[in-house]
Design a protein around this motif. Structure first.
Motif, PDB file in Angstrom:
ATOM      1  N   VAL A 172       0.831  -1.200   0.000  1.00 43.83           N
ATOM      2  CA  VAL A 172       0.000   0.000   0.000  1.00 43.83           C
ATOM      3  C   VAL A 172       0.870   1.256   0.000  1.00 43.83           C
ATOM      4  O   VAL A 172       0.608   2.210  -0.754  1.00 43.83           O
ATOM      5  N   ALA A 173       1.896   1.271   0.822  1.00 39.94           N
ATOM      6  CA  ALA A 173       2.754   2.454   0.931  1.00 39.94           C
ATOM      7  C   ALA A 173       3.463   2.755  -0.387  1.00 39.94           C
ATOM      8  O   ALA A 173       3.556   3.922  -0.808  1.00 39.94           O
ATOM      9  N   ILE A 174       3.970   1.723  -1.045  1.00 39.67           N
ATOM     10  CA  ILE A 174       4.660   1.929  -2.320  1.00 39.67           C
ATOM     11  C   ILE A 174       3.676   2.382  -3.389  1.00 39.67           C
ATOM     12  O   ILE A 174       3.928   3.338  -4.134  1.00 39.67           O
ATOM     13  N   ALA A 175       2.537   1.694  -3.469  1.00 38.51           N
ATOM     14  CA  ALA A 175       1.556   2.010  -4.509  1.00 38.51           C
ATOM     15  C   ALA A 175       0.998   3.420  -4.342  1.00 38.51           C
ATOM     16  O   ALA A 175       0.802   4.137  -5.336  1.00 38.51           O
ATOM     17  N   ALA A 176       0.754   3.832  -3.110  1.00 41.55           N
ATOM     18  CA  ALA A 176       0.193   5.155  -2.858  1.00 41.55           C
ATOM     19  C   ALA A 176       1.123   6.257  -3.331  1.00 41.55           C
ATOM     20  O   ALA A 176       0.679   7.309  -3.812  1.00 41.55           O
ATOM     21  N   LYS A 177       2.418   6.044  -3.204  1.00 45.68           N
ATOM     22  CA  LYS A 177       3.390   7.029  -3.686  1.00 45.68           C
ATOM     23  C   LYS A 177       3.533   6.950  -5.202  1.00 45.68           C
ATOM     24  O   LYS A 177       3.540   7.974  -5.891  1.00 45.68           O
ATOM     25  N   ALA A 178       3.643   5.739  -5.712  1.00 46.89           N
ATOM     26  CA  ALA A 178       3.912   5.558  -7.140  1.00 46.89           C
ATOM     27  C   ALA A 178       2.737   5.989  -8.008  1.00 46.89           C
ATOM     28  O   ALA A 178       2.927   6.465  -9.131  1.00 46.89           O
ATOM     29  N   VAL A 179       1.509   5.826  -7.519  1.00 47.30           N
ATOM     30  CA  VAL A 179       0.349   6.138  -8.350  1.00 47.30           C
ATOM     31  C   VAL A 179       0.265   7.630  -8.649  1.00 47.30           C
ATOM     32  O   VAL A 179      -0.281   8.041  -9.688  1.00 47.30           O
ATOM     33  N   LYS A 180       0.799   8.464  -7.783  1.00 51.78           N
ATOM     34  CA  LYS A 180       0.816   9.904  -8.048  1.00 51.78           C
ATOM     35  C   LYS A 180       1.697  10.204  -9.252  1.00 51.78           C
ATOM     36  O   LYS A 180       1.343  11.037 -10.100  1.00 51.78           O
ATOM     37  N   GLU A 181       2.836   9.544  -9.330  1.00 53.77           N
ATOM     38  CA  GLU A 181       3.715   9.723 -10.486  1.00 53.77           C
ATOM     39  C   GLU A 181       3.091   9.118 -11.734  1.00 53.77           C
ATOM     40  O   GLU A 181       3.166   9.699 -12.822  1.00 53.77           O
ATOM     41  N   ALA A 182       2.467   7.955 -11.576  1.00 52.96           N
ATOM     42  CA  ALA A 182       1.841   7.284 -12.723  1.00 52.96           C
ATOM     43  C   ALA A 182       0.695   8.113 -13.293  1.00 52.96           C
ATOM     44  O   ALA A 182       0.442   8.071 -14.508  1.00 52.96           O
ATOM     45  N   SER A 183      -0.002   8.860 -12.458  1.00 49.76           N
ATOM     46  CA  SER A 183      -1.090   9.711 -12.940  1.00 49.76           C
ATOM     47  C   SER A 183      -0.562  10.763 -13.904  1.00 49.76           C
ATOM     48  O   SER A 183      -1.153  11.022 -14.960  1.00 49.76           O
ATOM     49  N   TYR A 184       0.567  11.356 -13.537  1.00 46.49           N
ATOM     50  CA  TYR A 184       1.175  12.353 -14.421  1.00 46.49           C
ATOM     51  C   TYR A 184       1.704  11.696 -15.691  1.00 46.49           C
ATOM     52  O   TYR A 184       1.533  12.227 -16.798  1.00 46.49           O
ATOM     53  N   HIS A 185       2.333  10.542 -15.549  1.00 43.06           N
ATOM     54  CA  HIS A 185       2.852   9.840 -16.728  1.00 43.06           C
ATOM     55  C   HIS A 185       1.724   9.550 -17.714  1.00 43.06           C
ATOM     56  O   HIS A 185       1.875   9.738 -18.928  1.00 43.06           O
ATOM     57  N   LEU A 186       0.595   9.076 -17.209  1.00 41.16           N
ATOM     58  CA  LEU A 186      -0.523   8.726 -18.069  1.00 41.16           C
ATOM     59  C   LEU A 186      -1.114   9.960 -18.739  1.00 41.16           C
ATOM     60  O   LEU A 186      -1.425   9.934 -19.945  1.00 41.16           O
ATOM     61  N   GLU A 187      -1.275  11.028 -17.987  1.00 40.19           N
ATOM     62  CA  GLU A 187      -1.812  12.260 -18.562  1.00 40.19           C
ATOM     63  C   GLU A 187      -0.931  12.754 -19.710  1.00 40.19           C
ATOM     64  O   GLU A 187      -1.414  13.136 -20.782  1.00 40.19           O
ATOM     65  N   ARG A 188       0.379  12.704 -19.486  1.00 43.59           N
ATOM     66  CA  ARG A 188       1.311  13.204 -20.496  1.00 43.59           C
ATOM     67  C   ARG A 188       1.369  12.295 -21.713  1.00 43.59           C
ATOM     68  O   ARG A 188       1.332  12.769 -22.857  1.00 43.59           O
ATOM     69  N   SER A 189       1.482  10.977 -21.502  1.00 41.24           N
ATOM     70  CA  SER A 189       1.606  10.073 -22.642  1.00 41.24           C
ATOM     71  C   SER A 189       0.315  10.042 -23.456  1.00 41.24           C
ATOM     72  O   SER A 189       0.353  10.017 -24.694  1.00 41.24           O
ATOM     73  N   ALA A 190      -0.839  10.062 -22.800  1.00 39.82           N
ATOM     74  CA  ALA A 190      -2.110  10.091 -23.520  1.00 39.82           C
ATOM     75  C   ALA A 190      -2.232  11.361 -24.352  1.00 39.82           C
ATOM     76  O   ALA A 190      -2.645  11.321 -25.526  1.00 39.82           O
ATOM     77  N   GLY A 191      -1.863  12.490 -23.758  1.00 41.92           N
ATOM     78  CA  GLY A 191      -1.929  13.752 -24.485  1.00 41.92           C
ATOM     79  C   GLY A 191      -1.006  13.777 -25.691  1.00 41.92           C
ATOM     80  O   GLY A 191      -1.356  14.326 -26.746  1.00 41.92           O
ATOM     81  N   THR A 192       0.162  13.167 -25.545  1.00 39.92           N
ATOM     82  CA  THR A 192       1.107  13.131 -26.657  1.00 39.92           C
ATOM     83  C   THR A 192       0.606  12.227 -27.774  1.00 39.92           C
ATOM     84  O   THR A 192       0.719  12.561 -28.959  1.00 39.92           O
ATOM     85  N   VAL A 193       0.044  11.079 -27.411  1.00 41.24           N
ATOM     86  CA  VAL A 193      -0.524  10.174 -28.415  1.00 41.24           C
ATOM     87  C   VAL A 193      -1.637  10.880 -29.185  1.00 41.24           C
ATOM     88  O   VAL A 193      -1.717  10.797 -30.427  1.00 41.24           O
ATOM     89  N   ILE A 194      -2.496  11.606 -28.485  1.00 42.40           N
ATOM     90  CA  ILE A 194      -3.587  12.336 -29.146  1.00 42.40           C
ATOM     91  C   ILE A 194      -3.031  13.424 -30.057  1.00 42.40           C
ATOM     92  O   ILE A 194      -3.460  13.574 -31.215  1.00 42.40           O
ATOM     93  N   GLY A 195      -2.074  14.177 -29.553  1.00 39.08           N
ATOM     94  CA  GLY A 195      -1.516  15.272 -30.335  1.00 39.08           C
ATOM     95  C   GLY A 195      -0.845  14.807 -31.611  1.00 39.08           C
ATOM     96  O   GLY A 195      -0.989  15.422 -32.679  1.00 39.08           O
ATOM     97  N   LEU A 196      -0.100  13.712 -31.516  1.00 43.27           N
ATOM     98  CA  LEU A 196       0.599  13.201 -32.692  1.00 43.27           C
ATOM     99  C   LEU A 196      -0.347  12.425 -33.611  1.00 43.27           C
ATOM    100  O   LEU A 196      -0.244  12.517 -34.839  1.00 43.27           O
ATOM    101  N   GLY A 197      -1.260  11.667 -33.021  1.00 40.03           N
ATOM    102  CA  GLY A 197      -2.184  10.898 -33.844  1.00 40.03           C
ATOM    103  C   GLY A 197      -3.106  11.798 -34.654  1.00 40.03           C
ATOM    104  O   GLY A 197      -3.400  11.522 -35.829  1.00 40.03           O
TER     105      GLY A 197
END
Length: 240
Positions: free
Chosen positions: A111-136
């Motif tokens: 739980v402790a690891i996931a709670a910290k990592a998911v905050k970073e993963a949220s940003y990663h997902l927002e950025r990668s999704a936006g880039t895929v949309i922009g380029l696609g």
């Protein structure tokens, strides 16, 4: 979890100094650092549970390819920038869903690891999704490159949701979700992003499997480990 972030973090770090623009160079370097930081936590926990006196560094640098259990997707070559970002988006979609589920684990350490990592993963997902949309949904060339990347990488997507005996045991203990339980929500996000990016999903996403379910060696992973582990193998136990 630690092998996934270790291998992908190393792959993404290969862009340092080579990205198309400075902002992307910095963003990819930060993504790689986030993933390596998560690796230290996951492999540190694995070493603790193993109880053989090994450390996260030992697990990262002193295992051979057949002992790794990462998804095949994360070890694939970077290709062009579009392929790298498509790979990142497919991984981020699954990673965010998995970490969100792990934040409700019956194991407090998970739980402790996931709670910290998911905050970073949220940003990663927002950025990668936006880039895929922009380029696609960009120029004819950027669209063609993103469609080619999706066609190449989508067959590896299904492995993320394949379960083995370990997954089943972890789910029964309440430690982790069954991978297949994440598929529906991930598919919804994937369809939303690819439709906005004007990309067409290929017919099959289960052509490649078995990355985490059994020992195997691939040329891609062997190449990564050669780069990643050479210093430790050349100078065992070196410190600075």
């Amino acid at each position: 979890m630690g092998d996934n972030t270790l291998v992908l973090g190393h792959r993404v770090s290969e862009w340092c100094g080579h990205s198309p623009v400075l902002e992307e160079d910095i963003a990819l370097a930060n993504t790689a650092l986030d993933l390596i930081g998560q690796t230290q936590m996951w492999l540190g926990l694995a070493a603790e549970i193993e109880g053989q006196g090994r450390t996260a560094d030992d697990l990262a640098f002193l295992r051979d390819a057949w002992d790794f259990r990462n998804l095949l997707l994360v070890e694939l070559p970077n290709g062009d920038f579009g392929q790298t970002m498509m790979r990142q988006f497919l991984f981020d979609t699954w990673h965010h869903a998995m970490l969100t589920a792990l934040a409700g684990s019956s194991d407090d350490r998970v739980v402790a690891i996931a709670a910290k990592a998911v905050k970073e993963a949220s940003y990663h997902l927002e950025r990668s999704a936006g880039t895929v949309i922009g380029l696609g949904d960009g120029t004819a060339e950027s669209h063609a490159r993103m469609q080619a990347a999706l066609d190449l990488l989508y067959p590896y997507y299904g492995e993320m949701f394949a379960a083995d005996a370990t997954d089943t045991a972890l789910a029964a203990a309440g430690i982790a979700p069954l991978p297949e339980s994440l598929r529906a929500s991930c598919d919804v996000r994937l369809r939303q992003v690819t439709e906005e990016a004007t990309l067409t999903l290929p017919a099959s996403s289960f052509a490649h499997s078995g990355g985490k379910t059994g020992a195997r060696h691939t040329e891609n992973l062997g190449h990564i480990l050669t780069q990643m582990q050479w210093l430790q193998r050349a100078y065992p136990g070196a410190t600075w």
